[in-house]
Scaffold this active site. Structure first.
Site, mmCIF file in Angstrom:
data_model
loop_
_atom_site.group_PDB
_atom_site.id
_atom_site.type_symbol
_atom_site.label_atom_id
_atom_site.label_comp_id
_atom_site.label_asym_id
_atom_site.label_seq_id
_atom_site.Cartn_x
_atom_site.Cartn_y
_atom_site.Cartn_z
ATOM 1 N N ARG B 264 0.873 -1.185 0.000
ATOM 2 C CA ARG B 264 0.000 0.000 0.000
ATOM 3 C C ARG B 264 0.901 1.224 0.000
ATOM 4 O O ARG B 264 1.485 1.560 1.022
ATOM 5 C CB ARG B 264 -0.868 -0.041 1.271
ATOM 6 C CG ARG B 264 -2.017 0.933 1.289
ATOM 7 C CD ARG B 264 -2.603 1.016 2.698
ATOM 8 N NE ARG B 264 -1.779 1.865 3.539
ATOM 9 C CZ ARG B 264 -1.677 1.747 4.861
ATOM 10 N NH1 ARG B 264 -2.325 0.807 5.506
ATOM 11 N NH2 ARG B 264 -0.904 2.573 5.548
ATOM 12 N N HIS B 268 -3.475 4.523 4.760
ATOM 13 C CA HIS B 268 -4.632 3.619 4.761
ATOM 14 C C HIS B 268 -5.833 4.286 4.091
ATOM 15 O O HIS B 268 -6.452 3.744 3.180
ATOM 16 C CB HIS B 268 -4.973 3.224 6.205
ATOM 17 C CG HIS B 268 -6.317 2.613 6.382
ATOM 18 N ND1 HIS B 268 -6.645 1.383 5.839
ATOM 19 C CD2 HIS B 268 -7.436 3.065 7.017
ATOM 20 C CE1 HIS B 268 -7.910 1.111 6.152
ATOM 21 N NE2 HIS B 268 -8.410 2.109 6.845
ATOM 22 N N TYR B 277 3.935 5.127 11.575
ATOM 23 C CA TYR B 277 4.198 3.718 11.904
ATOM 24 C C TYR B 277 5.062 2.959 10.901
ATOM 25 O O TYR B 277 5.338 1.795 11.087
ATOM 26 C CB TYR B 277 2.877 2.968 12.148
ATOM 27 C CG TYR B 277 1.839 3.134 11.040
ATOM 28 C CD1 TYR B 277 1.922 2.400 9.865
ATOM 29 C CD2 TYR B 277 0.777 4.034 11.180
ATOM 30 C CE1 TYR B 277 0.979 2.545 8.864
ATOM 31 C CE2 TYR B 277 -0.181 4.189 10.185
ATOM 32 C CZ TYR B 277 -0.079 3.445 9.027
ATOM 33 O OH TYR B 277 -1.004 3.591 8.039
#
Lengths: 325, 371
Positions: B264, B268, B277
């Site tokens: 990805r 998100h 993160y």
């Protein structure tokens, strides 16, 4: 006409509809060879075969989830869940998908699904086999919730549920699965969803109930009638949609309402009924509404069950309370 | 014999087009039947589709930043999977998306306007055109997997020679419905293909926190059907493996699980900040493996794909997207009464009062607007 108990009436309705509708399939745990743990699907596999009466893995969420996919594809699945307490594993499927499929796709996909589950206490079953949490489903827009109270009612209401174009949760009171026998028409008699039944007439109070609790309510009413107290008794049959017209008509006549259910008191369906009466018929009331319900504790194991569920005595006390206010 | 081995398993990995855009054509023939081939036109078509869906995605992100779209889940980096699947599916097959499949839905024929509507919070964005056998986007993770299984079951019951595809992310493979759905599919040998877009991150949770297994593909073994891992950034591998699996399903040979390993590249959703993160280095590493860049290199090497081809294509795509945005932004307001009117086939009488109340509020608002 034949004299049937409630399980036999359910079984007869399933046979009848399977015969008429080649798109109807029955899925669930032990519904095939074993005929269901309560025998509601007994014999169906022999007549309709393994492709239409399907024993599934022990997997409640997939039973409901696959039934949703089947329904969207054009079948009419009937999913049996062995006990209402096992339905919680499929809550996400029911609430997020079955209830919402039509509305979120604006009718492009629909979910003509019937979920049958025995519910309620009184059969001395193990832990989590005696729930009556119908309010979860009544609180979910997009689902219909039906609870029959006698064998003939079960047949007529199940046939209507099986033909309903939307998802129906059909809750069968296990306490009266075999306790009552009555004449059930052999032919097709449909009982429309959303219409309550006036079981007895009287003008001193309105007793509102459904499912197995109809029977102690009838006993209480008989005892009261011997003392000259006559009551309307309403068997709701369908909790969603709720037939509030029938309730209001009766309460406007009697001025007193007692609501009786097995489920826990707080936020039970009785709370909604009481709220509607206070909104729509407050000025007809001559006494506060009284609810007779299970305690707000977990349903205990069978040894203490009789202390949990209200019965005839509590219903009589409630009637006396509204009369003496 | 007190001790013996009952089962051993292997998981195959497929990659035909490597990161430098080199195609290993020796691997092609086992994946194609003797009469089949992959034409230049098809491969060029894959690239055109990738450019289209990436541009759709970029536009969605821009619109969101400008306040013209709601929260949006980007597909950037996962285009090869979506193009490969769309090419392998037939229109008669059924498709059950999660929420990071905008590209696949577009290539299946869902108007781009409709998807923009969905991500703007307009429920009409969930209305799939009548002729399309696709389900609307599923937000609750993994819960659409049993629906795909149920549709496959119904197709088998009705003897329809179709296959069903369900796609989901790596996070979904930790959900109960993933396991329950795959188990049903295996037990009843249903015509369904499960495809995991393993983009390695479920919001901030890396795939190593989803499973202790070395591949997700191997989970299929426990349900009694094949699991394959594919380079999800290689459109040719995805296309061929998915095509084979769908054909297997249509032939009545049961389900297949395909894990497509990808990444990805964006956050998100537009409401997320992935820099909290994961490292910039990791993202850069995967940018090098970008599925579009890889296919363009192949086209340049093999078919003299030039800057002018690229520019012409981009221009054409931009025009299509502008049209879609115009269509989306010129859609009139939704009818609020649809809340009631599409709830049941026939609205129960106990809801008529609430419907009337909403109607009253709308009329009052309109009245207020006139004065």
């Amino acid at each position: 006409m034949s004299k049937l108990n409630l399980v036999q009436a359910v079984n007869q309705a399933l046979f009848h509809e399977m015969d008429l509708n080649p798109n109807m399939v029955i899925i669930g745990e032990d519904v095939g060879q074993d005929g269901g743990v309560f025998r509601a699907t007994d014999g169906l596999i022999h007549k309709f075969g393994e492709s239409r009466v399907v024993d599934t893995p022990l997997s409640e969420s997939a039973i409901i989830g696959t039934a949703i996919g089947m329904a969207a594809y054009g079948l009419n699945p009937v999913a049996e869940i062995q006990f209402m307490g096992f339905l919680y594993g499929a809550m996400e499927q029911l609430v997020c998908h079955a209830a919402r499929l039509r509305t979120r796709s604006r009718g492009r996909y629909t979910c003509p699904l019937v979920v049958r589950a025995p519910y309620g206490g009184g059969i001395h079953a193990p832990e989590l086999h005696s729930e009556s949490t119908e309010a979860f489903f009544v609180h979910t827009p997009g689902l219909k919730v039906v609870v029959p109270s006698t064998p003939a009612e079960a047949k007529g209401l199940l046939l209507s549920s099986l033909r309903d174009p939307d998802p129906v949760i059909f809750l069968e009171p296990s306490k009266i699965y075999r306790a009552i026998k009555e004449e059930v028409p052999d032919e097709e008699v449909l009982i429309p969803l959303g219409q309550a039944r006036l079981v007895a007439e009287g003008d001193q109070a309105t007793l509102i109930t459904w499912g197995a609790m109809l029977h102690p309510t009838l006993r209480a009413a008989t005892i009261m009638s011997e003392q000259g107290v006559y009551t309307d008794i309403i068997d709701l049959r369908t909790l969603s949609p709720l037939d509030s017209d029938t309730i209001m008509k009766s309460v406007e006549k009697t001025g007193r309402a007692v609501i009786i259910h097995e489920a826990a008191l707080t936020c039970g369906v009785g709370a909604e009924i009481a709220a509607q009466i206070s909104e729509k018929a407050l000025l007809s009331l001559v006494s506060p509404i009284v609810r007779v319900a299970g305690f707000d504790t977990g349903v205990p194991l069978p040894k203490l069950e009789r202390y949990y569920f209200p019965g005839c005595d509590q219903i009589i006390e409630a009637i006396q309370k509204v009369l003496s206010f | 014999m007190p001790k013996r081995i009952l089962e051993e398993f292997k998981v195959e990995w497929f990659q035909l087009l490597d990161e430098c855009g080199t195609l290993d054509s020796s691997l092609l023939s086992p994946l194609l039947s003797p009469s089949e081939s992959i034409t230049k036109k098809e491969i060029q078509g894959f690239y055109e589709s990738m450019v289209l869906i990436r541009s759709f995605d970029e536009k969605a992100l821009k619109l969101q930043r400008m306040g013209r779209l709601g929260t949006y889940a980007s597909i950037c980096g996962q285009e090869a999977i979506q193009v490969g699947c769309a090419a392998a599916l037939r229109s008669s097959d059924w498709f059950f998306p999660a929420f990071r499949e905008s590209g696949l839905s577009i290539l299946r024929g869902l108007p781009m306007k409709t998807l923009y509507q969905y991500w703007s919070g307009d429920e009409r964005g969930s209305v799939v055109p009548e002729a399309h056998n696709d389900f609307p986007i599923a937000i609750p993770v993994g819960t659409h997997i049993p629906h795909a299984v149920g549709a496959a079951w119904a197709a088998l019951y009705k003897k329809d020679k179709i296959a069903v595809l369900a796609t989901f992310g790596d996070g979904a493979t930790s959900k109960g419905d993933f396991h329950e759905g795959l188990n049903f599919a295996g037990v009843f040998s249903l015509p369904v293909v499960f495809l995991c877009q393993n983009n390695q991150w479920a919001i901030s949770i890396p795939v190593s926190r989803q499973t202790a297994a070395s591949t997700i593909a191997q989970k299929a073994i426990a349900y009694g059907f094949p699991g394959i891992q594919v380079d999800g950034n290689d459109v040719i591998a995805v296309y061929l493996v998915v095509k084979q699996a769908l054909e297997r399903a249509r032939r009545g040979e049961g389900p297949t699980f395909i894990e497509c390993l990808t990444y990805r590249l964006n956050d998100h959703t537009t409401a997320d900040d992935a820099s909290r993160y994961r490292s910039e280095e990791e993202v850069t590493l995967w940018q090098e493996k970008d599925p579009m860049r890889r296919l363009r290199r192949y086209l340049e090497k093999t078919y003299d794909w030039s800057t002018s081809h690229e520019e012409a294509l981009q221009q054409e795509v931009n025009a299509r997207i502008s049209t879609a945005v115009e269509e989306y932004e010129s859609v009139g307001p939704d009818d609020p009464l649809q809340m009631f009117d599409s709830l049941f086939e026939t609205l129960p009488k106990d809801l008529l009062e609430q419907r009337a109340e909403l109607k009253r509020r709308i009329e009052k608002e309109q009245e207020g607007a006139r004065h």
